[in-house]
Write an enzyme that holds these catalytic residues in place. Structure first.
Site, PDB file in Angstrom:
ATOM      1  N   TYR A  75       1.434  -1.015  -0.339  1.00 11.00           N
ATOM      2  CA  TYR A  75       0.274  -0.014  -0.243  1.00 11.00           C
ATOM      3  C   TYR A  75       0.571   1.068  -0.181  1.00 11.00           C
ATOM      4  O   TYR A  75       1.965   1.116   0.316  1.00 11.00           O
ATOM      5  CB  TYR A  75      -0.583   0.264   1.479  1.00 11.00           C
ATOM      6  CG  TYR A  75      -0.159   0.417   2.254  1.00 11.00           C
ATOM      7  CD1 TYR A  75      -0.489   1.509   3.053  1.00 11.00           C
ATOM      8  CD2 TYR A  75       0.051  -0.190   3.068  1.00 11.00           C
ATOM      9  CE1 TYR A  75      -0.094   2.388   4.507  1.00 11.00           C
ATOM     10  CE2 TYR A  75       0.639  -0.094   4.695  1.00 11.00           C
ATOM     11  CZ  TYR A  75       0.695   1.358   5.217  1.00 11.00           C
ATOM     12  OH  TYR A  75       1.248   1.523   6.198  1.00 11.00           O
ATOM     13  N   LYS A  84       6.653  -2.425   2.074  1.00 11.97           N
ATOM     14  CA  LYS A  84       5.308  -1.640   2.054  1.00 11.97           C
ATOM     15  C   LYS A  84       4.142  -2.250   2.205  1.00 11.97           C
ATOM     16  O   LYS A  84       3.329  -1.770   1.388  1.00 11.97           O
ATOM     17  CB  LYS A  84       5.506   0.417   2.231  1.00 11.97           C
ATOM     18  CG  LYS A  84       4.297   0.503   2.937  1.00 11.97           C
ATOM     19  CD  LYS A  84       3.982   2.003   2.099  1.00 11.97           C
ATOM     20  CE  LYS A  84       2.997   2.734   3.410  1.00 11.97           C
ATOM     21  NZ  LYS A  84       3.661   3.314   4.265  1.00 11.97           N
ATOM     22  N   GLU A 114      12.166   2.609  14.153  1.00 16.77           N
ATOM     23  CA  GLU A 114      11.695   3.365  13.511  1.00 16.77           C
ATOM     24  C   GLU A 114      10.007   3.948  14.741  1.00 16.77           C
ATOM     25  O   GLU A 114       9.738   2.305  15.526  1.00 16.77           O
ATOM     26  CB  GLU A 114      10.959   2.936  11.837  1.00 16.77           C
ATOM     27  CG  GLU A 114      10.179   1.779  11.692  1.00 16.77           C
ATOM     28  CD  GLU A 114      10.071   0.853  10.030  1.00 16.77           C
ATOM     29  OE1 GLU A 114      10.569   2.349   9.908  1.00 16.77           O
ATOM     30  OE2 GLU A 114       9.431   0.430  10.115  1.00 16.77           O
ATOM     31  N   LEU A 141      11.322   1.486   6.907  1.00 13.44           N
ATOM     32  CA  LEU A 141      10.763   1.706   5.901  1.00 13.44           C
ATOM     33  C   LEU A 141      11.606   2.698   4.976  1.00 13.44           C
ATOM     34  O   LEU A 141      11.688   3.814   5.799  1.00 13.44           O
ATOM     35  CB  LEU A 141       8.956   1.938   6.301  1.00 13.44           C
ATOM     36  CG  LEU A 141       8.158   2.421   4.835  1.00 13.44           C
ATOM     37  CD1 LEU A 141       8.167   1.100   3.475  1.00 13.44           C
ATOM     38  CD2 LEU A 141       7.192   3.394   5.028  1.00 13.44           C
TER      39      LEU A 141
END
Length: 286
Positions: A33, A150, A182, A206
């Protein structure tokens, strides 16, 4: 009035949009996504999101969906149909449905599923949180090893968000082997002296589109940037901290695990980066 959404080549009222119960996004979280922000009715960092989407598809050996080459126009049409001034467009591609459940990928004649919908968020760029700052907790990072893709495998980040909410905080930073990876839906940074510190790119985090833009703007503004790991203790001793994402842009962090960062208020570097990012992104919006 319901939203108009996009599903496999059609613009539909949201209540009329349906996918198969055998779609692999539902059964296997076999999907990827992207989320693109909208400011002033224009798309922010669209090219970066499209490029990362293509990379995610390639990394998972997933076909491009029909309509891939028209994604910019599809995004623009959804903005128009739903009269979005500030908000977001969510896009998801799954491997599709072979009509039954199987761990093995379906054959190449099974077409991917492509879904897009809008989220109307007036005041997105003027969030009060940017003046207050986020409060963060730390949690162990228990996700799979390919966080650079992702995917829709978001259960653990959701659990982290809920743990933060239960603690009266805004988000969680995940920690692996003693170092921050993260946030649950954002990249993490600290500032020590005049240096911005954030984890280097790898499969562990990411590859944020907002991250790339913010670091580029920081360097253009003659700010020092150091890409390396850092610990929660180092973050608590920092002068500033912040996160970046497509939905929060640059968001100051003022507390981690109950310890105030710096003065306990948003710092000047995060504030300046947010200002630069919003200004430059609006200029380049599509």
């Amino acid at each position: 009035m319901s939203r108009t959404v996009y599903l496999n080549g059609e613009y539909l009222p949201e209540e009329d949009a349906k996918i198969s119960i055998f779609d692999r996004s539902f059964l296997m979280a076999d999907g990827v996504y992207e989320v693109t922000s909208v400011l002033g009715g224009m798309l922010i960092d669209f090219a970066g999101h499209a490029k990362r989407l293509e990379r995610s598809l390639n990394e998972l050996d997933m076909q491009k969906p029909d309509g891939f080459d028209d994604l910019l126009e599809i995004h623009r049409e959804l903005v128009r149909l739903n009269d979005i001034d500030e908000g977001m467009i969510y896009l998801q591609v799954s491997r599709g449905s072979a009509g039954d459940r199987d761990f093995a990928y379906p054959s190449d004649d099974v077409k991917p599923t492509l879904v897009l919908f809008t989220q109307n968020k007036p005041g997105l760029a003027d969030s009060p949180k940017a003046k207050e700052g986020f409060k963060i907790i730390s949690i162990e990072d228990l996700r799979w090893g390919r966080r650079d893709i992702k995917t829709t495998q978001l259960l653990y980040p959701s659990m982290g968000k809920m743990a933060a909410k239960a603690a009266g905080c805004d988000d969680a930073w995940m920690v692996e082997d003693g170092a921050v990876t993260e946030g649950t839906s954002n990249n993490a940074y600290i500032v020590k002296g005049d240096t911005i510190i954030t984890r280097q790119l790898s499969n562990d985090i990411l590859h944020g589109i907002t991250r790339a833009a913010v670091l580029r703007f920081a360097r253009e503004a003659q700010m020092k940037v150091e890409e390396r790991t850092f610990t929660i203790a180092e973050a608590q001793d920092a002068d500033e901290a912040f996160v970046t994402s497509a939905s929060t842009f640059v968001m100051p962090v003022v507390e981690i695990d109950g310890a105030a960062i710096g003065t306990g208020t948003p710092g000047p570097i995060a504030a300046r980066l947010r200002e630069i990012y919003l200004d430059e992104s609006r200029k380049a919006a599509q």
